[in-house]
Scaffold this motif. Structure first.
Motif, PDB file in Angstrom:
ATOM      1  N   GLU A  68     -36.391  18.632 -12.718  1.00 54.42           N
ATOM      2  CA  GLU A  68     -35.679  19.214 -14.050  1.00 54.42           C
ATOM      3  C   GLU A  68     -35.882  17.868 -14.889  1.00 54.42           C
ATOM      4  OE1 GLU A  68     -34.512  21.845 -14.493  1.00 54.42           O
ATOM      5  OE2 GLU A  68     -34.986  22.670 -12.716  1.00 54.42           O
ATOM      6  N   LYS A  69     -36.076  16.846 -14.447  1.00 56.71           N
ATOM      7  CA  LYS A  69     -36.171  15.592 -15.337  1.00 56.71           C
ATOM      8  C   LYS A  69     -37.691  15.616 -15.873  1.00 56.71           C
ATOM      9  CE  LYS A  69     -32.523  12.613 -13.167  1.00 56.71           C
ATOM     10  NZ  LYS A  69     -32.456  11.292 -12.100  1.00 56.71           N
ATOM     11  N   GLY A  70     -38.531  15.916 -15.065  1.00 61.62           N
ATOM     12  CA  GLY A  70     -39.873  15.807 -15.386  1.00 61.62           C
ATOM     13  C   GLY A  70     -40.667  16.979 -16.218  1.00 61.62           C
ATOM     14  N   ARG A  71     -40.035  18.142 -16.081  1.00 59.62           N
ATOM     15  CA  ARG A  71     -40.808  19.397 -16.376  1.00 59.62           C
ATOM     16  C   ARG A  71     -40.506  19.639 -17.604  1.00 59.62           C
ATOM     17  NH1 ARG A  71     -38.753  24.931 -14.188  1.00 59.62           N
ATOM     18  NH2 ARG A  71     -39.610  25.451 -16.262  1.00 59.62           N
ATOM     19  N   TYR A  72     -41.364  20.559 -18.533  1.00 61.11           N
ATOM     20  CA  TYR A  72     -41.183  21.074 -19.737  1.00 61.11           C
ATOM     21  C   TYR A  72     -40.088  21.876 -19.660  1.00 61.11           C
ATOM     22  CZ  TYR A  72     -45.959  19.707 -21.407  1.00 61.11           C
ATOM     23  OH  TYR A  72     -47.047  19.181 -22.149  1.00 61.11           O
ATOM     24  N   ALA A  73     -39.476  22.209 -20.945  1.00 57.34           N
ATOM     25  CA  ALA A  73     -38.388  22.996 -21.223  1.00 57.34           C
ATOM     26  C   ALA A  73     -38.991  24.321 -20.970  1.00 57.34           C
ATOM     27  CB  ALA A  73     -37.882  22.981 -22.703  1.00 57.34           C
ATOM     28  N   ARG A  74     -38.005  25.353 -20.599  1.00 59.35           N
ATOM     29  CA  ARG A  74     -38.447  26.552 -20.331  1.00 59.35           C
ATOM     30  C   ARG A  74     -38.615  27.550 -21.457  1.00 59.35           C
ATOM     31  NH1 ARG A  74     -35.128  24.534 -16.627  1.00 59.35           N
ATOM     32  NH2 ARG A  74     -35.398  25.019 -14.378  1.00 59.35           N
ATOM     33  N   SER A  75     -38.535  27.052 -22.646  1.00 59.25           N
ATOM     34  CA  SER A  75     -38.699  27.764 -23.933  1.00 59.25           C
ATOM     35  C   SER A  75     -38.720  26.775 -25.096  1.00 59.25           C
ATOM     36  CB  SER A  75     -37.633  28.807 -24.051  1.00 59.25           C
ATOM     37  OG  SER A  75     -37.651  29.556 -25.636  1.00 59.25           O
ATOM     38  N   ILE A  76     -39.518  27.249 -26.118  1.00 60.34           N
ATOM     39  CA  ILE A  76     -39.765  26.573 -27.256  1.00 60.34           C
ATOM     40  C   ILE A  76     -38.454  26.558 -27.994  1.00 60.34           C
ATOM     41  CG2 ILE A  76     -41.015  26.131 -29.420  1.00 60.34           C
ATOM     42  CD1 ILE A  76     -43.409  27.236 -28.038  1.00 60.34           C
ATOM     43  N   GLN A  77     -37.822  27.621 -27.829  1.00 63.24           N
ATOM     44  CA  GLN A  77     -36.642  27.849 -28.492  1.00 63.24           C
ATOM     45  C   GLN A  77     -35.207  27.261 -27.817  1.00 63.24           C
ATOM     46  OE1 GLN A  77     -35.320  32.077 -29.111  1.00 63.24           O
ATOM     47  NE2 GLN A  77     -33.381  31.423 -30.012  1.00 63.24           N
ATOM     48  N   GLY A  78     -35.634  26.438 -26.666  1.00 56.84           N
ATOM     49  CA  GLY A  78     -34.507  25.945 -26.073  1.00 56.84           C
ATOM     50  C   GLY A  78     -34.257  26.780 -24.732  1.00 56.84           C
ATOM     51  N   ASN A  79     -33.725  26.012 -23.826  1.00 54.46           N
ATOM     52  CA  ASN A  79     -33.622  26.611 -22.440  1.00 54.46           C
ATOM     53  C   ASN A  79     -32.269  27.865 -22.578  1.00 54.46           C
ATOM     54  OD1 ASN A  79     -35.414  24.878 -21.449  1.00 54.46           O
ATOM     55  ND2 ASN A  79     -33.899  23.874 -20.231  1.00 54.46           N
ATOM     56  N   ASN A  94     -15.807  33.847 -29.050  1.00 52.15           N
ATOM     57  CA  ASN A  94     -15.799  34.300 -30.414  1.00 52.15           C
ATOM     58  C   ASN A  94     -17.267  34.871 -30.223  1.00 52.15           C
ATOM     59  OD1 ASN A  94     -12.891  33.992 -31.450  1.00 52.15           O
ATOM     60  ND2 ASN A  94     -13.722  31.818 -31.146  1.00 52.15           N
ATOM     61  N   GLU A  95     -17.229  36.150 -31.203  1.00 48.75           N
ATOM     62  CA  GLU A  95     -18.587  36.639 -31.598  1.00 48.75           C
ATOM     63  C   GLU A  95     -18.882  36.063 -33.052  1.00 48.75           C
ATOM     64  OE1 GLU A  95     -19.117  40.972 -31.233  1.00 48.75           O
ATOM     65  OE2 GLU A  95     -18.397  41.038 -29.235  1.00 48.75           O
ATOM     66  N   MET A  96     -20.101  35.415 -32.834  1.00 50.56           N
ATOM     67  CA  MET A  96     -20.768  35.010 -34.166  1.00 50.56           C
ATOM     68  C   MET A  96     -22.110  35.506 -34.416  1.00 50.56           C
ATOM     69  SD  MET A  96     -18.471  33.050 -35.705  1.00 50.56           S
ATOM     70  CE  MET A  96     -19.412  31.941 -36.611  1.00 50.56           C
ATOM     71  N   PRO A  97     -22.484  36.003 -35.605  1.00 52.13           N
ATOM     72  CA  PRO A  97     -23.875  36.133 -36.073  1.00 52.13           C
ATOM     73  C   PRO A  97     -24.678  34.886 -35.875  1.00 52.13           C
ATOM     74  CG  PRO A  97     -22.541  36.199 -37.821  1.00 52.13           C
ATOM     75  CD  PRO A  97     -21.621  35.882 -36.770  1.00 52.13           C
ATOM     76  N   ALA A  98     -25.169  34.515 -34.882  1.00 48.70           N
ATOM     77  CA  ALA A  98     -26.210  33.222 -34.949  1.00 48.70           C
ATOM     78  C   ALA A  98     -27.181  33.261 -34.075  1.00 48.70           C
ATOM     79  CB  ALA A  98     -24.883  31.972 -34.305  1.00 48.70           C
ATOM     80  N   GLU A  99     -28.204  32.368 -34.296  1.00 50.97           N
ATOM     81  CA  GLU A  99     -29.187  32.249 -33.448  1.00 50.97           C
ATOM     82  C   GLU A  99     -29.451  30.666 -33.327  1.00 50.97           C
ATOM     83  OE1 GLU A  99     -31.359  34.129 -31.940  1.00 50.97           O
ATOM     84  OE2 GLU A  99     -31.375  35.994 -32.763  1.00 50.97           O
ATOM     85  N   ILE A 100     -29.723  30.100 -31.993  1.00 50.53           N
ATOM     86  CA  ILE A 100     -29.933  28.889 -31.989  1.00 50.53           C
ATOM     87  C   ILE A 100     -31.367  28.419 -31.300  1.00 50.53           C
ATOM     88  CG2 ILE A 100     -29.120  27.140 -30.221  1.00 50.53           C
ATOM     89  CD1 ILE A 100     -26.353  28.789 -30.002  1.00 50.53           C
ATOM     90  N   ILE A 101     -31.678  27.406 -32.010  1.00 53.73           N
ATOM     91  CA  ILE A 101     -33.223  26.598 -31.664  1.00 53.73           C
ATOM     92  C   ILE A 101     -32.948  25.190 -31.243  1.00 53.73           C
ATOM     93  CG2 ILE A 101     -35.217  26.433 -32.697  1.00 53.73           C
ATOM     94  CD1 ILE A 101     -33.003  28.612 -34.456  1.00 53.73           C
ATOM     95  N   VAL A 102     -33.062  24.777 -30.056  1.00 55.97           N
ATOM     96  CA  VAL A 102     -33.050  23.505 -29.899  1.00 55.97           C
ATOM     97  C   VAL A 102     -33.946  22.632 -30.730  1.00 55.97           C
ATOM     98  CG1 VAL A 102     -35.004  23.373 -28.208  1.00 55.97           C
ATOM     99  CG2 VAL A 102     -33.219  21.804 -27.887  1.00 55.97           C
ATOM    100  N   SER A 103     -33.446  21.320 -31.000  1.00 57.37           N
ATOM    101  CA  SER A 103     -34.402  20.503 -31.676  1.00 57.37           C
ATOM    102  C   SER A 103     -33.971  18.849 -31.081  1.00 57.37           C
ATOM    103  CB  SER A 103     -33.788  20.544 -33.294  1.00 57.37           C
ATOM    104  OG  SER A 103     -32.258  19.884 -33.039  1.00 57.37           O
TER     105      SER A 103
END
Length: 406
Positions: A68-79, A94-103
């Motif tokens: 887990e320390k060495g591998r690539y992330a599972r998704s460009i958007q974020g795991n 709570n429900e929110m109209p949201a999208e999350i993108i790792v940075s």
């Protein structure tokens, strides 16, 4: 003739924070640590002057599998587990109209937003007192920069905020503005619920003329003294369809994981079509600029936030430092008041800022402080004091020393 293009030719990074920190280190090497007040770096240090890396974070990190320390992330958007954890961290159930993108940290989220929202030559709007790299990012994307006045009569200057955003809506048909709240860097201000209500009502009204995008930089949110502060995000469910808020989240401060470079763009909008388009654009930018983010710390965040014991250990350890910051700020704020030293309005957080509006006067005062082995950071309109990095023993009497230099 230059190997660089016209935009990059002549660029040179001079970071005031690290420049000041280097001078402070040189002074400590020469005079000894006890003789120097190093209030430069915006990172937590304990009462012994040792960098804080939470046991409750880095202990569990050591238990992660090396894969887990060495591998690539599972998704460009974020795991997926990471994105779920960020969503619950900010919004609960709570429900929110949201999208999350790792940075890569909160900085990556702020930078990507500027890149994707405005065209070269457009203007991004920041607070009059604000984090220095906002300027660097704007320049990197060939954007202009303007500021709204942050304070009037000790509170958020809603009138100038409205005037500034309206001005640029009339000029470019779209606005992008930054609000760094809570625990504002560099002043330590946190907006009231009523101030936010005024802001959001105005944004909904302004959006009738064109798209409105707000960067809500929450780098220090987990050091708010109000444990219910995140309930504030529920206000974003009432945004008009032409308003989008990009919450820029960072594990740098939240997990004392500054060097791990993990954060997220948390994009909120009731406009489903535009929300999907923004997500696609942000993922495209991620792949083209940084590709993927740190897999191990994404997995760590998901692990700690879903394990009751690990989560409780973390919350208890972080609360100790919230209380320590409160104690440090009480000492410094009260002594500044006694010495009649003017600060920008302070409520909580890592920093307080001496109000010095004139740039020449600010630079001169900073040099006098350095000669007295007091190291701060020059910011717009003043000198920033990093309460997060100065032990209480050095804060006691600091205001009097500063007063002697004024």
């Amino acid at each position: 003739m230059s190997f660089l293009n016209n935009h990059s030719d002549g660029k040179k990074m001079v970071d005031k924070v690290f420049k000041a920190a280097i001078k402070a280190k040189e002074a400590k090497d020469k005079f000894g640590d006890d003789e120097v007040v190093d209030a430069t770096l915006g990172t937590l240090f304990d009462e012994d002057g040792i960098f804080v890396a939470y046991d409750s974070v880095w202990g569990p990190y050591d238990q992660l599998d090396k894969v887990e320390k060495g591998r690539y992330a599972r998704s460009i958007q974020g795991n997926p587990l990471y994105r779920d954890a960020v969503y619950k961290w900010l919004f609960g159930e709570n429900e929110m109209p949201a999208e999350i993108i790792v940075s890569p940290g909160g900085a990556g989220a702020v930078s990507a937003t500027m890149h994707n929202v405005l065209n070269p030559g457009d203007t991004v709007i920041k607070p009059s007192q604000g984090w220095g790299p906002y300027k660097t990012m704007a320049n990197e994307f060939e954007l202009k920069l303007d500021s709204y006045n942050l304070f009037k009569d000790g509170a958020f200057d809603i009138a100038d905020f409205k005037d500034t955003l309206t001005k640029y809506m009339n000029i470019q048909g779209k606005v992008l503005a930054i609000i760094n709240d809570p625990c504002h860097n560099p002043t330590g201000y946190t907006m009231s619920s009523d101030e936010w209500d005024q802001v959001l009502d105005f944004l909904n009204e302004l959006s009738k003329q064109g798209p409105v995008v707000i960067i809500n930089d929450i780098a220090y949110v987990d050091y708010s003294t109000d444990p219910s502060w995140k309930d504030h995000f529920l206000k974003y469910r009432n945004l008009a369809e032409n308003v989008m808020i990009v919450i820029t989240f960072s594990l740098s401060k939240t997990f004392t994981a500054y060097g791990a470079r993990v954060g997220a763009s948390v994009v909120v909008s009731s406009n489903k079509e535009e929300l999907a388009k923004y997500k696609d654009a942000a993922i495209y930018s991620a792949r083209s600029i940084w590709s993927t983010c740190n897999n191990s710390v994404m997995e760590l965040f998901a692990k700690i936030t879903t394990d009751e014991t690990l989560y409780t250990n973390y919350i208890n350890e972080k609360q100790y430092y919230i209380e320590l910051l409160k104690e440090r700020s009480r000492i410094f704020i009260n002594e500044c008041a006694s010495e009649e030293i003017e600060l920008y309005p302070f409520k909580e957080g890592f920093f307080a800022t001496l109000k010095v509006v004139d740039d020449n006067e600010k630079e001169a005062l900073n040099l006098r402080l350095q000669k007295s082995n007091i190291f701060t950071v020059e910011v717009d309109g003043g000198l920033r004091v990093a309460l997060c990095s100065v032990p209480k023993r050095k804060l006691r009497g600091l205001a009097r020393k500063i007063k002697k230099c004024m």
